[in-house]
Design an enzyme around this catalytic site. Structure first.
Site, PDB file in Angstrom:
ATOM      1  N   HIS A 189       0.870  -1.184   0.000  1.00 49.04           N
ATOM      2  CA  HIS A 189       0.000   0.000   0.000  1.00 49.04           C
ATOM      3  C   HIS A 189       0.906   1.234   0.000  1.00 49.04           C
ATOM      4  O   HIS A 189       1.958   1.231   0.644  1.00 49.04           O
ATOM      5  CB  HIS A 189      -0.859   0.070   1.275  1.00 49.04           C
ATOM      6  CG  HIS A 189      -2.102  -0.769   1.266  1.00 49.04           C
ATOM      7  ND1 HIS A 189      -2.524  -1.451   2.383  1.00 49.04           N
ATOM      8  CD2 HIS A 189      -3.028  -1.002   0.292  1.00 49.04           C
ATOM      9  CE1 HIS A 189      -3.660  -2.080   2.100  1.00 49.04           C
ATOM     10  NE2 HIS A 189      -3.978  -1.837   0.836  1.00 49.04           N
ATOM     11  N   CYS A 285      -2.354   3.064   9.110  1.00 54.55           N
ATOM     12  CA  CYS A 285      -3.360   2.112   8.620  1.00 54.55           C
ATOM     13  C   CYS A 285      -4.561   2.032   9.552  1.00 54.55           C
ATOM     14  O   CYS A 285      -5.633   1.626   9.133  1.00 54.55           O
ATOM     15  CB  CYS A 285      -2.812   0.687   8.592  1.00 54.55           C
ATOM     16  SG  CYS A 285      -1.395   0.428   7.605  1.00 54.55           S
TER      17      CYS A 285
HETATM   18  N1  ARG Z   1      -3.891  -7.116   6.647  1.00 57.18           N
HETATM   19  C1  ARG Z   1      -4.278  -5.893   6.026  1.00 57.18           C
HETATM   20  C2  ARG Z   1      -4.240  -6.096   4.515  1.00 57.18           C
HETATM   21  O1  ARG Z   1      -3.334  -6.751   4.061  1.00 57.18           O
HETATM   22  C3  ARG Z   1      -3.392  -4.759   6.435  1.00 57.18           C
HETATM   23  C4  ARG Z   1      -3.819  -3.451   5.878  1.00 57.18           C
HETATM   24  C5  ARG Z   1      -2.863  -2.323   6.178  1.00 57.18           C
HETATM   25  N2  ARG Z   1      -3.414  -1.102   5.770  1.00 57.18           N
HETATM   26  C6  ARG Z   1      -2.761  -0.098   5.167  1.00 57.18           C
HETATM   27  N3  ARG Z   1      -3.407   0.998   4.935  1.00 57.18           N
HETATM   28  N4  ARG Z   1      -1.515  -0.219   4.779  1.00 57.18           N
HETATM   29  O2  ARG Z   1      -5.076  -5.614   3.786  1.00 57.18           O
END
Ligand code: ARG
Length: 299
Positions: A189, A285
């Site tokens: 991300h 996050c």
């Molecule tokens: N386990 C979640 C996923 O893989 C973690 C999300 C983390 N969020 C972020 N905005 N980086 O989707």
């Protein structure tokens, strides 16, 4: 608290920080981790960590983040829902600006069940929800970050968000969208490797991007505004930072990066978030930025 008391003199590097002249308490959406778990693997961090996180420790760490953020912002809560163990990562619910939310269309089926929960909450809180088609995955603030002066939207693509969703974002808010290609699976991300900060700074891990994307960042941010994060700090999710005015709230980082941020005038608040690293997330996050609406938000 120390966060709400600003010294009489402003550090020259951040003179003109919005929060100094005209304090505005931003609003953030969070979701407590009562039902948080690593129950599947959709990013490299989750591998080897299935059911390996402690909910008690997660609750303690989340509560400290909630406390730190509450001293500088208004925090509203959405109830966790059974079957959505990643719902704590509210940054992925969507992207909000001027009362409009581009609701996420998750890439992985494992998280698609969160969409109706976030849609219901956001709609009843008074936001106008715009759906992003399933054919163009989009993972909200996780992959879309406004420049601190709102002059453009930085949007990531590759592992999760499809680049084809970026033109939808452009048409919703009629603003420039700068697409950045994420090429390291650990930084799946945009908010795991890039953080626009107040004062016109950007903190980022260069190797998470391809060359063309790096050049876009370097064209926008002058050399003295770039805060380059080492791999050692990047894997501690240093870039996954919440920035309100001069305050930066983040997972634990090296003393070197801390002093680098302090020398640029930032107050660094470190919160241990190890239980959430097991799912591939940290401070930023766990929150979603919202505009305050005229009508009262429920809490
Ligand atoms: N386990 C979640 C996923 O893989 C973690 C999300 C983390 N969020 C972020 N905005 N980086 O989707």
């Amino acid at each position: 608290s120390t966060h709400s008391v600003h010294p009489a003199t402003t550090h020259p590097a951040i003179a003109g920080f919005g929060a100094e002249a005209n304090p505005v308490r931003p609003t953030y959406l969070m979701c407590a981790p009562q039902l948080y778990d690593v129950s599947y693997v959709i990013n490299p961090w989750m591998a080897g960590n299935v059911h390996a996180s402690s909910r008690t420790r997660a609750m303690e760490q989340w509560a400290r983040l909630y406390e730190a953020l509450s001293s500088i912002a208004d925090v509203v809560l959405i109830d966790p829902e059974p079957g959505s163990p990643d719902m704590v990562f509210t940054a992925n619910a969507g992207l909000e600006r001027n009362g409009i939310v581009a609701l996420s269309s998750f890439f992985h089926p494992e998280r698609q069940g969160e969409e109706p929960h976030f849609r219901r909450w956001l709609t009843s809180a008074g936001y106008t929800v715009v759906d992003i088609p399933r054919s163009t995955p989009f993972e909200g603030e996780g992959d879309a970050l406004f420049a601190n002066d709102a002059s453009c939207l930085w949007a990531g693509y590759g592992p999760r968000t499809a680049v084809s969703s970026h033109r939808i974002l452009r048409s919703i808010w009629n603003l420039e969208v700068i697409s950045l290609h994420l090429v390291d699976p650990r930084f799946y991300h945009l908010d795991t490797c890039f953080a626009p900060l107040e004062g016109g700074y950007a903190m980022y891990y260069p190797k998470a991007f391809d060359q063309a994307s790096l050049e876009k960042i370097e064209r926008f941010y002058a050399k003295d505004k770039r805060i380059i994060v080492s791999e050692q700090n990047a894997v501690r999710f240093a870039c996954n930072a919440i920035n309100v005015g001069r305050t930066v709230i983040m997972n634990e980082i090296s003393a070197e990066l801390e002093s680098c941020l302090r020398s640029r005038g930032f107050d660094v608040v470190q919160v241990q978030l190890s239980e959430f690293l097991k799912a591939g997330g940290a401070a930023k996050c766990l929150v979603m930025r919202l505009s305050k609406l005229a009508r009262t938000l429920h809490n």
